[in-house]
Design a protein around this motif. Structure first.
Motif, mmCIF file in Angstrom:
data_model
loop_
_atom_site.group_PDB
_atom_site.id
_atom_site.type_symbol
_atom_site.label_atom_id
_atom_site.label_comp_id
_atom_site.label_asym_id
_atom_site.label_seq_id
_atom_site.Cartn_x
_atom_site.Cartn_y
_atom_site.Cartn_z
ATOM 1 N N ALA A 199 -6.820 11.144 1.533
ATOM 2 C CA ALA A 199 -6.560 11.938 2.733
ATOM 3 C C ALA A 199 -5.971 13.265 2.315
ATOM 4 C CB ALA A 199 -5.596 11.196 3.652
ATOM 5 N N TYR A 255 -4.215 6.561 -0.965
ATOM 6 C CA TYR A 255 -3.562 5.326 -0.520
ATOM 7 C C TYR A 255 -3.938 4.242 -1.515
ATOM 8 C CZ TYR A 255 -2.450 7.670 3.765
ATOM 9 O OH TYR A 255 -1.957 8.548 4.671
ATOM 10 N N GLN A 286 -7.784 -7.623 -6.378
ATOM 11 C CA GLN A 286 -7.142 -7.077 -7.570
ATOM 12 C C GLN A 286 -7.454 -7.930 -8.782
ATOM 13 O OE1 GLN A 286 -5.626 -4.368 -7.737
ATOM 14 N NE2 GLN A 286 -4.375 -3.905 -5.982
ATOM 15 N N THR A 308 -4.325 -2.038 -9.368
ATOM 16 C CA THR A 308 -4.281 -0.928 -8.416
ATOM 17 C C THR A 308 -5.688 -0.665 -7.901
ATOM 18 O OG1 THR A 308 -4.427 0.528 -10.315
ATOM 19 C CG2 THR A 308 -2.280 0.300 -9.312
ATOM 20 N N ILE A 309 -5.832 -0.509 -6.594
ATOM 21 C CA ILE A 309 -7.120 -0.158 -6.003
ATOM 22 C C ILE A 309 -6.897 0.965 -4.986
ATOM 23 C CG2 ILE A 309 -8.969 -0.928 -4.481
ATOM 24 C CD1 ILE A 309 -8.976 -3.572 -5.780
ATOM 25 N N THR A 310 -7.711 2.006 -5.087
ATOM 26 C CA THR A 310 -7.598 3.105 -4.138
ATOM 27 C C THR A 310 -8.247 2.712 -2.823
ATOM 28 O OG1 THR A 310 -7.958 4.494 -6.050
ATOM 29 C CG2 THR A 310 -7.870 5.581 -3.926
ATOM 30 N N LEU A 311 -7.493 2.831 -1.729
ATOM 31 C CA LEU A 311 -8.055 2.511 -0.417
ATOM 32 C C LEU A 311 -8.706 3.722 0.214
ATOM 33 C CD1 LEU A 311 -5.361 0.325 1.329
ATOM 34 C CD2 LEU A 311 -7.709 -0.297 0.956
ATOM 35 N N ASP A 312 -8.060 4.885 0.096
ATOM 36 C CA ASP A 312 -8.538 6.034 0.846
ATOM 37 C C ASP A 312 -7.981 7.315 0.240
ATOM 38 O OD1 ASP A 312 -9.928 7.360 2.695
ATOM 39 O OD2 ASP A 312 -8.930 6.528 4.449
ATOM 40 N N ILE A 371 5.607 -2.372 1.165
ATOM 41 C CA ILE A 371 5.507 -1.038 1.743
ATOM 42 C C ILE A 371 4.069 -0.876 2.210
ATOM 43 C CG2 ILE A 371 5.105 -0.118 -0.583
ATOM 44 C CD1 ILE A 371 6.212 2.534 0.389
ATOM 45 N N ASP A 372 3.851 -0.248 3.357
ATOM 46 C CA ASP A 372 2.495 -0.120 3.868
ATOM 47 C C ASP A 372 2.312 1.244 4.515
ATOM 48 O OD1 ASP A 372 -0.018 -0.459 4.733
ATOM 49 O OD2 ASP A 372 0.313 -2.406 5.677
ATOM 50 N N ASP A 373 2.046 2.241 3.666
ATOM 51 C CA ASP A 373 1.884 3.605 4.165
ATOM 52 C C ASP A 373 0.601 3.769 4.960
ATOM 53 O OD1 ASP A 373 4.217 4.359 3.070
ATOM 54 O OD2 ASP A 373 3.355 5.220 1.248
ATOM 55 N N PHE A 374 -0.414 2.981 4.626
ATOM 56 C CA PHE A 374 -1.702 3.120 5.313
ATOM 57 C C PHE A 374 -1.540 2.747 6.779
ATOM 58 C CE2 PHE A 374 -6.231 2.211 6.067
ATOM 59 C CZ PHE A 374 -6.765 3.332 5.479
ATOM 60 N N PRO A 427 -16.056 0.175 -9.160
ATOM 61 C CA PRO A 427 -14.938 0.684 -8.356
ATOM 62 C C PRO A 427 -15.356 1.129 -6.965
ATOM 63 C CG PRO A 427 -15.456 2.181 -10.143
ATOM 64 C CD PRO A 427 -16.184 0.920 -10.418
ATOM 65 N N VAL A 440 0.868 -1.175 0.000
ATOM 66 C CA VAL A 440 0.000 0.000 0.000
ATOM 67 C C VAL A 440 0.902 1.222 0.000
ATOM 68 C CG1 VAL A 440 -1.768 1.268 1.220
ATOM 69 C CG2 VAL A 440 -1.793 -1.201 1.283
ATOM 70 N N ILE A 441 0.726 2.074 -0.997
ATOM 71 C CA ILE A 441 1.627 3.211 -1.145
ATOM 72 C C ILE A 441 0.825 4.504 -1.167
ATOM 73 C CG2 ILE A 441 1.640 3.070 -3.672
ATOM 74 C CD1 ILE A 441 4.670 3.763 -3.404
ATOM 75 N N ARG A 442 1.399 5.551 -0.598
ATOM 76 C CA ARG A 442 0.726 6.842 -0.573
ATOM 77 C C ARG A 442 1.301 7.706 -1.682
ATOM 78 N NH1 ARG A 442 1.103 11.421 4.071
ATOM 79 N NH2 ARG A 442 3.031 11.832 2.968
ATOM 80 N N MET A 478 -12.227 -3.203 0.004
ATOM 81 C CA MET A 478 -10.806 -3.175 0.359
ATOM 82 C C MET A 478 -10.586 -2.449 1.671
ATOM 83 S SD MET A 478 -8.599 -4.510 -1.825
ATOM 84 C CE MET A 478 -7.092 -3.623 -2.130
ATOM 85 N N LYS A 479 -11.180 -1.241 1.766
ATOM 86 C CA LYS A 479 -10.961 -0.440 2.962
ATOM 87 C C LYS A 479 -11.591 -1.106 4.178
ATOM 88 C CE LYS A 479 -11.551 4.216 4.604
ATOM 89 N NZ LYS A 479 -12.260 5.475 4.357
ATOM 90 N N HIS A 525 -3.454 0.407 -3.103
ATOM 91 C CA HIS A 525 -2.920 -0.943 -3.011
ATOM 92 C C HIS A 525 -2.443 -1.361 -4.393
ATOM 93 C CE1 HIS A 525 -2.982 -5.357 -2.951
ATOM 94 N NE2 HIS A 525 -2.599 -5.208 -1.707
ATOM 95 N N TRP A 526 -1.164 -1.722 -4.481
ATOM 96 C CA TRP A 526 -0.541 -1.992 -5.776
ATOM 97 C C TRP A 526 -0.073 -3.436 -5.752
ATOM 98 C CZ3 TRP A 526 4.085 1.414 -7.850
ATOM 99 C CH2 TRP A 526 4.163 1.257 -9.237
ATOM 100 N N ASN A 574 -11.647 6.426 -9.018
ATOM 101 C CA ASN A 574 -12.400 5.320 -9.612
ATOM 102 C C ASN A 574 -11.675 4.739 -10.812
ATOM 103 O OD1 ASN A 574 -14.376 5.444 -7.747
ATOM 104 N ND2 ASN A 574 -15.946 6.262 -9.081
ATOM 105 N N THR A 586 -9.038 2.501 -9.497
ATOM 106 C CA THR A 586 -9.603 1.253 -8.991
ATOM 107 C C THR A 586 -10.012 0.330 -10.129
ATOM 108 O OG1 THR A 586 -10.419 2.460 -7.099
ATOM 109 C CG2 THR A 586 -11.350 0.305 -7.464
ATOM 110 N N HIS A 596 -13.533 -0.454 -3.781
ATOM 111 C CA HIS A 596 -12.865 0.415 -2.814
ATOM 112 C C HIS A 596 -13.416 0.195 -1.407
ATOM 113 C CE1 HIS A 596 -12.360 4.132 -0.568
ATOM 114 N NE2 HIS A 596 -13.657 4.238 -0.585
#
Lengths: 173, 115
Positions: free
Chosen positions: A132, A142, B37, A126-130, B106-109, B83, A100-102, B90-91, A144-145, A118, A121, B87
């Protein structure tokens, strides 16, 4: 809550009515009148949720052209990512490296940011988590890759959404 | 007409192949997020391919505008709604505490939101 504005109602009404005609596909007076009444009622109730900003944004040719161009940009990216993902799936799902990358977002406005999120996603891999925002108002996604190729935020952002972001900026600015 | 028929069959076959890829991925990927995914493969090119094929078929062989429009609506709805659901799932899974067995690269969240 937002107030119901006339242009928003008109735009929603036209959309609903066009949908009604397309779906029923009959042009008798009775059907058309019923459709108009139902569309108007739906538009009155839902316009303030449906349209927050300018109702006739897409009536300018440059923006409409940018939107159509974006569809093709997006289709290209979609096919590339889909082929990549299908290869991973048929190859036994072994060569993945998730994370998960920002990444920073260069777009302003709710519509543009939601559209980009969207699109990301929808692209396989790649899916967008959030979403901010930090104190300076810079927005971040954020994401997810499935195969993290770079942990540098700017470089990763360019790889994930470079083309999409440029296409969307042309629509909403 | 035969050429058009071949194009239609090809579109549907390509859609089916991507749907198959997505299904294999959903079954074989090692963790929840990777499975999600893989499932987007099905819902994008899988659906778009089949819908395009069905659209051409409805226009040129059945000559039925109502069917054509319904196919377009199905495609647009899947493309716009999918989507949002992906989303949210996932969240929700992440917030609920689902983590992959293997440590993520890597886990920025987690860095920014986990206490």
């Amino acid at each position: 809550m937002q107030k119901t504005k006339f242009p928003a109602v008109l735009a929603t009404f036209v959309l609903c009515y066009a949908f009604w005609i397309l779906l029923t596909w009959s042009f008798s007076a009775q059907e058309l009148a019923a459709g108009a009444i139902v569309s108007l009622a739906a538009a009155l109730f839902s316009a303030r949720f449906f349209i927050h900003d300018k109702a006739f944004w897409f009536l300018r040719p440059a923006r409409l052209g940018a939107l159509i161009a974006y569809v093709f940009i997006f289709l290209g990216e979609l096919i590339k990512a889909n082929v990549d993902m299908a290869k991973r799936c048929f190859g036994g799902c072994k060569n993945i490296d998730p994370g998960v990358i920002r990444v920073p977002v260069g777009l302003k406005g709710d519509y543009a940011q939601a559209m980009l999120a969207n699109s990301i996603t929808l692209t396989p891999g790649t899916i967008t988590l959030d979403i901010a925002e930090d104190q300076e108002g810079q927005a971040y996604y954020y994401i997810h890759w499935i195969d993290v190729q770079s942990t540098d935020p700017d470089q990763a952002g360019e790889m994930i959404k470079g083309n999409l972001e440029r296409g969307i900026r042309r629509i909403w600015e | 007409m035969t050429a058009l028929r071949i194009v239609i069959d090809l579109l549907i076959a390509v859609g089916a192949i991507f749907a198959l890829a997505g299904t294999i991925g959903v079954n074989k990927m090692p963790d929840t997020f990777s499975r999600m995914q893989a499932s987007t493969c099905t819902s994008t090119l899988g659906v778009v391919g089949v819908c395009l094929g069905a659209l051409l078929y409805a226009i040129f062989f059945k000559q039925d505008p109502a069917t054509a429009i319904k196919v377009v609506v199905i495609g647009l709805l899947v493309i716009t709604i999918n989507p949002v659901g992906a989303h949210a799932i996932m969240k929700g899974a992440y917030r609920h505490g689902v983590r992959p067995d293997k440590e993520m690269k890597i886990d920025d969240f987690r860095r920014d939101f986990d206490e």
